[in-house]
Motif scaffolding. Structure first.
Motif, PDB file in Angstrom:
ATOM      1  N   LEU A 183      -8.834   8.513  -2.847  1.00  0.00           N
ATOM      2  CA  LEU A 183      -9.006   7.065  -2.878  1.00  0.00           C
ATOM      3  C   LEU A 183      -8.211   6.457  -4.025  1.00  0.00           C
ATOM      4  N   ARG A 193       6.659   2.170  -0.314  1.00  0.00           N
ATOM      5  CA  ARG A 193       5.518   1.288  -0.093  1.00  0.00           C
ATOM      6  C   ARG A 193       5.567   0.731   1.308  1.00  0.00           C
ATOM      7  N   ASP A 240       0.778   2.135 -10.335  1.00  0.00           N
ATOM      8  CA  ASP A 240       1.464   3.317 -10.871  1.00  0.00           C
ATOM      9  C   ASP A 240       2.443   3.870  -9.846  1.00  0.00           C
ATOM     10  N   TRP A 241       2.026   3.920  -8.608  1.00  0.00           N
ATOM     11  CA  TRP A 241       2.874   4.451  -7.517  1.00  0.00           C
ATOM     12  C   TRP A 241       4.133   3.598  -7.360  1.00  0.00           C
ATOM     13  N   PHE A 242       3.944   2.285  -7.303  1.00  0.00           N
ATOM     14  CA  PHE A 242       5.098   1.396  -7.099  1.00  0.00           C
ATOM     15  C   PHE A 242       6.020   1.409  -8.310  1.00  0.00           C
ATOM     16  N   ARG A 278       0.845  -1.199   0.000  1.00  0.00           N
ATOM     17  CA  ARG A 278       0.000   0.000   0.000  1.00  0.00           C
ATOM     18  C   ARG A 278       0.877   1.245   0.000  1.00  0.00           C
ATOM     19  N   LYS A 289      -2.114   1.974  -7.032  1.00  0.00           N
ATOM     20  CA  LYS A 289      -0.825   1.642  -6.427  1.00  0.00           C
ATOM     21  C   LYS A 289       0.169   1.057  -7.427  1.00  0.00           C
ATOM     22  N   TYR A 320      -7.366   8.680  -7.222  1.00  0.00           N
ATOM     23  CA  TYR A 320      -6.059   8.389  -7.833  1.00  0.00           C
ATOM     24  C   TYR A 320      -6.270   7.125  -8.668  1.00  0.00           C
ATOM     25  N   GLU A 321      -6.759   7.366  -9.866  1.00  0.00           N
ATOM     26  CA  GLU A 321      -7.226   6.265 -10.703  1.00  0.00           C
ATOM     27  C   GLU A 321      -6.096   5.309 -11.100  1.00  0.00           C
ATOM     28  N   ALA A 341       6.733   3.763 -10.046  1.00  0.00           N
ATOM     29  CA  ALA A 341       7.534   4.990 -10.033  1.00  0.00           C
ATOM     30  C   ALA A 341       8.633   4.918  -8.978  1.00  0.00           C
TER      31      ALA A 341
END
Lengths: 63, 167
Positions: free
Chosen positions: A62, B34, B26-28, A34, B24, B20-21, B30
């Motif tokens: 979200l 985490r 996309d986040w990871f 997460r 995660k 934030y479509e 980058a």
């Protein structure tokens, strides 16, 4: 209609401690990985009672 | 799924709701931080060195070589102002005509790995193909660093290097 934010916009929002970050995926996926600081409110369990943990006065993001 | 959840929150009276479509993944991808049980896996971003020497398209090879030499490195990653990878100069190119322009002689489209990719299978591919390094970049192509085989061989599978996990 909720506003869609990009990764960069989200990072800027998270610099502000007011922003509440919510992972709406099932608990198991939340446990595996997460975004830092996210709380878990799975879509299937999202109702008036569970949403009460959130502050309506502050932004909610979200994913 | 998050858009549905956002719509649900709005139906419950929330007025300051964002989605934030890209989520995660996309986040990871980058290489951003985490949390969670899946952390013990060593990933490309954990192994990568982030001290890459970079140069611009319009730089001369002489400038790029000087910069690499000063940093004791044998490559120069060609990036734009957003650090998006455009190419690479390796040792033979850096030893070439110092008056040449980087854009004219750079290696195009160097192979990259995502920062959230597991290091072990990348290492296996590097060993199988006798590759000594691979660039690590976000899904958008932004340079994170270079994963060196020698570093990965030292760290992959080393129990002391696995990140502590209470799972």
């Amino acid at each position: 209609m909720p506003t869609t934010v990009s990764r960069d916009e989200l990072q800027r929002m998270l610099d502000d401690e007011d922003t509440q970050l919510v992972d709406v995926l099932p608990a198991r996926e939340y446990a595996e990985g997460r975004l830092p600081g996210a709380i878990n409110l799975p879509l299937k369990k999202l109702n008036r009672d569970t949403a009460a943990v959130l502050d309506r006065a502050r932004p909610v993001v979200l994913y | 799924m998050s858009l549905r959840a956002a719509a649900r929150l709005e139906s419950l009276g929330f007025t300051n709701v964002y989605d934030y479509e890209a989520g995660k993944a996309d986040w990871f991808a980058a290489g951003l931080p985490r949390e969670g049980d899946a952390m013990p896996v060593l990933r490309a971003a954990d192994v990568a060195r982030t001290d890459d020497v970079t140069c611009a398209l319009e730089d001369t090879v002489g400038d790029a070589a000087e910069r690499a030499r000063a940093a004791n490195q044998d490559q120069c990653i060609v990036v734009n102002e957003q650090r998006i990878i455009l190419g690479r100069l390796r040792a033979p190119a850096l030893a070439g005509d110092p008056a040449a322009v980087v854009e004219d002689i750079m290696e195009l489209g160097p192979t990259t790995s995502r920062p959230d990719a597991e290091a072990a299978p990348i290492l296996e591919r590097m060993q199988a193909r006798n590759v000594d390094r691979i660039l690590v970049a976000t899904s958008g192509g932004r340079l994170i660093g270079t994963m060196w085989r020698v570093d990965a061989e030292e760290r992959v599978g080393d129990p002391d290097d696995e990140i502590a996990c209470d799972c």
